[in-house]
Motif scaffolding. Structure first.
Motif, PDB file in Angstrom:
ATOM      1  N   ALA A 194       0.817  -1.216   0.000  1.00 59.86           N
ATOM      2  CA  ALA A 194       0.000   0.000   0.000  1.00 59.86           C
ATOM      3  C   ALA A 194       0.849   1.264   0.000  1.00 59.86           C
ATOM      4  O   ALA A 194       0.359   2.349  -0.337  1.00 59.86           O
ATOM      5  N   LYS A 195       2.131   1.147   0.348  1.00 61.06           N
ATOM      6  CA  LYS A 195       3.028   2.303   0.390  1.00 61.06           C
ATOM      7  C   LYS A 195       3.783   2.513  -0.921  1.00 61.06           C
ATOM      8  O   LYS A 195       4.510   3.492  -1.069  1.00 61.06           O
ATOM      9  N   VAL A 196       3.615   1.586  -1.863  1.00 59.74           N
ATOM     10  CA  VAL A 196       4.321   1.667  -3.143  1.00 59.74           C
ATOM     11  C   VAL A 196       3.368   2.243  -4.189  1.00 59.74           C
ATOM     12  O   VAL A 196       2.385   1.599  -4.573  1.00 59.74           O
ATOM     13  N   LYS A 197       3.662   3.438  -4.675  1.00 59.72           N
ATOM     14  CA  LYS A 197       2.729   4.146  -5.552  1.00 59.72           C
ATOM     15  C   LYS A 197       2.593   3.507  -6.931  1.00 59.72           C
ATOM     16  O   LYS A 197       1.644   3.795  -7.663  1.00 59.72           O
ATOM     17  N   THR A 198       3.537   2.654  -7.314  1.00 62.26           N
ATOM     18  CA  THR A 198       3.449   2.007  -8.624  1.00 62.26           C
ATOM     19  C   THR A 198       2.580   0.746  -8.594  1.00 62.26           C
ATOM     20  O   THR A 198       2.328   0.145  -9.641  1.00 62.26           O
ATOM     21  N   LEU A 199       2.129   0.352  -7.412  1.00 58.76           N
ATOM     22  CA  LEU A 199       1.272  -0.826  -7.278  1.00 58.76           C
ATOM     23  C   LEU A 199      -0.190  -0.390  -7.136  1.00 58.76           C
ATOM     24  O   LEU A 199      -0.466   0.774  -6.840  1.00 58.76           O
ATOM     25  N   PRO A 200      -1.136  -1.286  -7.364  1.00 56.74           N
ATOM     26  CA  PRO A 200      -2.556  -0.914  -7.310  1.00 56.74           C
ATOM     27  C   PRO A 200      -2.947  -0.270  -5.984  1.00 56.74           C
ATOM     28  O   PRO A 200      -2.602  -0.773  -4.907  1.00 56.74           O
ATOM     29  N   LEU A 201      -3.672   0.835  -6.083  1.00 57.80           N
ATOM     30  CA  LEU A 201      -4.142   1.555  -4.902  1.00 57.80           C
ATOM     31  C   LEU A 201      -5.666   1.626  -4.843  1.00 57.80           C
ATOM     32  O   LEU A 201      -6.226   2.072  -3.849  1.00 57.80           O
ATOM     33  N   GLY A 202      -6.335   1.177  -5.910  1.00 56.70           N
ATOM     34  CA  GLY A 202      -7.786   1.290  -5.967  1.00 56.70           C
ATOM     35  C   GLY A 202      -8.527   0.258  -5.138  1.00 56.70           C
ATOM     36  O   GLY A 202      -9.723   0.400  -4.900  1.00 56.70           O
ATOM     37  N   LEU A 203      -7.825  -0.788  -4.709  1.00 53.86           N
ATOM     38  CA  LEU A 203      -8.405  -1.810  -3.848  1.00 53.86           C
ATOM     39  C   LEU A 203      -7.277  -2.457  -3.057  1.00 53.86           C
ATOM     40  O   LEU A 203      -6.103  -2.265  -3.356  1.00 53.86           O
ATOM     41  N   LYS A 204      -7.618  -3.214  -2.037  1.00 56.72           N
ATOM     42  CA  LYS A 204      -6.596  -3.870  -1.233  1.00 56.72           C
ATOM     43  C   LYS A 204      -5.868  -4.909  -2.085  1.00 56.72           C
ATOM     44  O   LYS A 204      -6.490  -5.731  -2.743  1.00 56.72           O
ATOM     45  N   PHE A 205      -4.523  -4.842  -2.034  1.00 54.77           N
ATOM     46  CA  PHE A 205      -3.709  -5.663  -2.922  1.00 54.77           C
ATOM     47  C   PHE A 205      -2.583  -6.317  -2.142  1.00 54.77           C
ATOM     48  O   PHE A 205      -1.935  -5.688  -1.296  1.00 54.77           O
ATOM     49  N   SER A 206      -2.352  -7.607  -2.409  1.00 53.98           N
ATOM     50  CA  SER A 206      -1.221  -8.312  -1.815  1.00 53.98           C
ATOM     51  C   SER A 206      -0.413  -8.952  -2.937  1.00 53.98           C
ATOM     52  O   SER A 206      -0.978  -9.641  -3.797  1.00 53.98           O
ATOM     53  N   PRO A 207       0.913  -8.734  -2.989  1.00 61.04           N
ATOM     54  CA  PRO A 207       1.717  -9.147  -4.143  1.00 61.04           C
ATOM     55  C   PRO A 207       2.074 -10.626  -4.211  1.00 61.04           C
ATOM     56  O   PRO A 207       2.539 -11.099  -5.250  1.00 61.04           O
ATOM     57  N   CYS A 208       1.896 -11.371  -3.117  1.00 64.85           N
ATOM     58  CA  CYS A 208       2.172 -12.817  -3.130  1.00 64.85           C
ATOM     59  C   CYS A 208       3.611 -13.108  -3.549  1.00 64.85           C
ATOM     60  O   CYS A 208       3.869 -13.903  -4.469  1.00 64.85           O
ATOM     61  N   GLU A 209       4.560 -12.476  -2.877  1.00 67.54           N
ATOM     62  CA  GLU A 209       5.976 -12.643  -3.228  1.00 67.54           C
ATOM     63  C   GLU A 209       6.725 -13.553  -2.268  1.00 67.54           C
ATOM     64  O   GLU A 209       7.938 -13.716  -2.380  1.00 67.54           O
ATOM     65  N   ALA A 210       6.034 -14.119  -1.299  1.00 66.59           N
ATOM     66  CA  ALA A 210       6.604 -15.096  -0.366  1.00 66.59           C
ATOM     67  C   ALA A 210       7.667 -14.521   0.562  1.00 66.59           C
ATOM     68  O   ALA A 210       8.388 -15.265   1.213  1.00 66.59           O
ATOM     69  N   THR A 211       7.784 -13.186   0.623  1.00 64.35           N
ATOM     70  CA  THR A 211       8.743 -12.586   1.549  1.00 64.35           C
ATOM     71  C   THR A 211       8.100 -12.313   2.906  1.00 64.35           C
ATOM     72  O   THR A 211       8.744 -12.447   3.942  1.00 64.35           O
ATOM     73  N   THR A 212       6.849 -11.921   2.900  1.00 63.79           N
ATOM     74  CA  THR A 212       6.072 -11.744   4.129  1.00 63.79           C
ATOM     75  C   THR A 212       4.690 -12.354   3.908  1.00 63.79           C
ATOM     76  O   THR A 212       4.299 -12.658   2.782  1.00 63.79           O
ATOM     77  N   LEU A 213       3.957 -12.518   4.977  1.00 63.16           N
ATOM     78  CA  LEU A 213       2.651 -13.168   4.878  1.00 63.16           C
ATOM     79  C   LEU A 213       1.643 -12.311   4.121  1.00 63.16           C
ATOM     80  O   LEU A 213       1.553 -11.099   4.325  1.00 63.16           O
ATOM     81  N   ASP A 214       0.894 -12.964   3.261  1.00 66.19           N
ATOM     82  CA  ASP A 214      -0.217 -12.305   2.572  1.00 66.19           C
ATOM     83  C   ASP A 214      -1.463 -12.501   3.431  1.00 66.19           C
ATOM     84  O   ASP A 214      -2.016 -13.604   3.497  1.00 66.19           O
ATOM     85  N   GLN A 215      -1.867 -11.430   4.094  1.00 66.24           N
ATOM     86  CA  GLN A 215      -3.010 -11.512   4.998  1.00 66.24           C
ATOM     87  C   GLN A 215      -3.922 -10.298   4.833  1.00 66.24           C
ATOM     88  O   GLN A 215      -3.474  -9.204   4.492  1.00 66.24           O
ATOM     89  N   PHE A 216      -5.205 -10.524   5.105  1.00 64.26           N
ATOM     90  CA  PHE A 216      -6.192  -9.451   5.184  1.00 64.26           C
ATOM     91  C   PHE A 216      -7.079  -9.698   6.399  1.00 64.26           C
ATOM     92  O   PHE A 216      -7.172 -10.824   6.905  1.00 64.26           O
ATOM     93  N   ALA A 217      -7.721  -8.638   6.843  1.00 68.28           N
ATOM     94  CA  ALA A 217      -8.754  -8.749   7.874  1.00 68.28           C
ATOM     95  C   ALA A 217     -10.056  -8.238   7.265  1.00 68.28           C
ATOM     96  O   ALA A 217     -10.095  -7.142   6.702  1.00 68.28           O
ATOM     97  N   PHE A 218     -11.091  -9.042   7.356  1.00 69.38           N
ATOM     98  CA  PHE A 218     -12.385  -8.703   6.762  1.00 69.38           C
ATOM     99  C   PHE A 218     -13.393  -8.430   7.876  1.00 69.38           C
ATOM    100  O   PHE A 218     -13.519  -9.221   8.814  1.00 69.38           O
ATOM    101  N   THR A 219     -14.103  -7.323   7.757  1.00 70.05           N
ATOM    102  CA  THR A 219     -15.089  -6.949   8.773  1.00 70.05           C
ATOM    103  C   THR A 219     -16.459  -6.773   8.131  1.00 70.05           C
ATOM    104  O   THR A 219     -16.575  -6.198   7.046  1.00 70.05           O
TER     105      THR A 219
END
Length: 211
Positions: A49-74
């Motif tokens: 979310a801090k990288v301006k070249t990546l999608p900002l219009g919706l929640k995005f996870s890059p799936c790069e296996a460096t850190t966990l891909d997680q979301f919290a849904f409410t």
């Protein structure tokens, strides 16, 4: 009695009949539902979310296996209230449905059961919304405490690694079980949809899984 006073008295009596308890009981209930997706601190989505070249219009996870891909849904919903006798109020509770779906090919309603049921909460799988069972409720009317409820779905941050790449949608629907039609929004009392993306906008033939 003057003509004016007589007229006002009649008008008051008519209003009492029109807007008394029986009429108020027929007033449409204000059902509502809203969904949100959050990127937990320390997750891949939070960093992305801090990288301006990546999608900002919706929640995005890059799936790069460096850190966990997680979301919290409410989910925040009001699916009606329990009827009472004193004062007399009608039973207005309806089912709340929660469905994860992707690319128009897969539909996964989250079904919750009482703790006495061995399968307390689980996802069912369908290839068409028309096949979703009317009983596949996230919160069945009979299990609804009534009024406005706010819940973190499945209790916390959820790891999404292993899911297909692409855009996922989550839809919440408030509807009566006996008349709900998952292909006809006119049968829904309230609904909301939100989205999140894993790796890229579509599944594709390669890198098709978030890992």
């Amino acid at each position: 009695m003057s003509l004016i006073r007589y007229g006002l008295t009649c008008a008051t009596s008519i209003a009492a009949l029109a807007f008394g308890p029986a009429a108020l009981a027929q007033t449409a209930y204000a059902y509502s539902v809203a969904l949100t997706v959050a990127s937990p601190t320390g997750s891949s989505a939070a960093a992305a979310a801090k990288v301006k070249t990546l999608p900002l219009g919706l929640k995005f996870s890059p799936c790069e296996a460096t850190t966990l891909d997680q979301f919290a849904f409410t989910i925040k919903f009001d699916a009606g209230k329990l009827g009472t006798t004193t004062p007399a109020t009608p039973e207005t509770r309806q089912n709340a449905y929660l469905i994860f779906h992707k690319d128009g090919t897969a539909y996964f309603p989250l079904v919750r059961q009482p703790l006495t049921n061995s399968s307390n909460a689980f996802f069912k799988a369908y290839t068409s919304p028309a096949d979703i069972a009317k009983t596949d409720a996230y919160t069945a009317a009979a299990n609804n405490l009534g009024g406005l409820q706010t819940e973190v779905i499945l209790g916390g941050n959820l790891t999404v690694q292993g899911l297909d790449s692409g855009v996922w949608l989550i839809t919440a629907i408030i509807a009566p079980e006996d008349t709900v039609n998952f292909n006809d929004p006119s049968t829904w009392s309230a609904w909301d949809t939100t989205a999140f993306m894993l790796r890229k906008p579509w599944r594709g033939p390669t890198a098709s899984i978030c890992q």
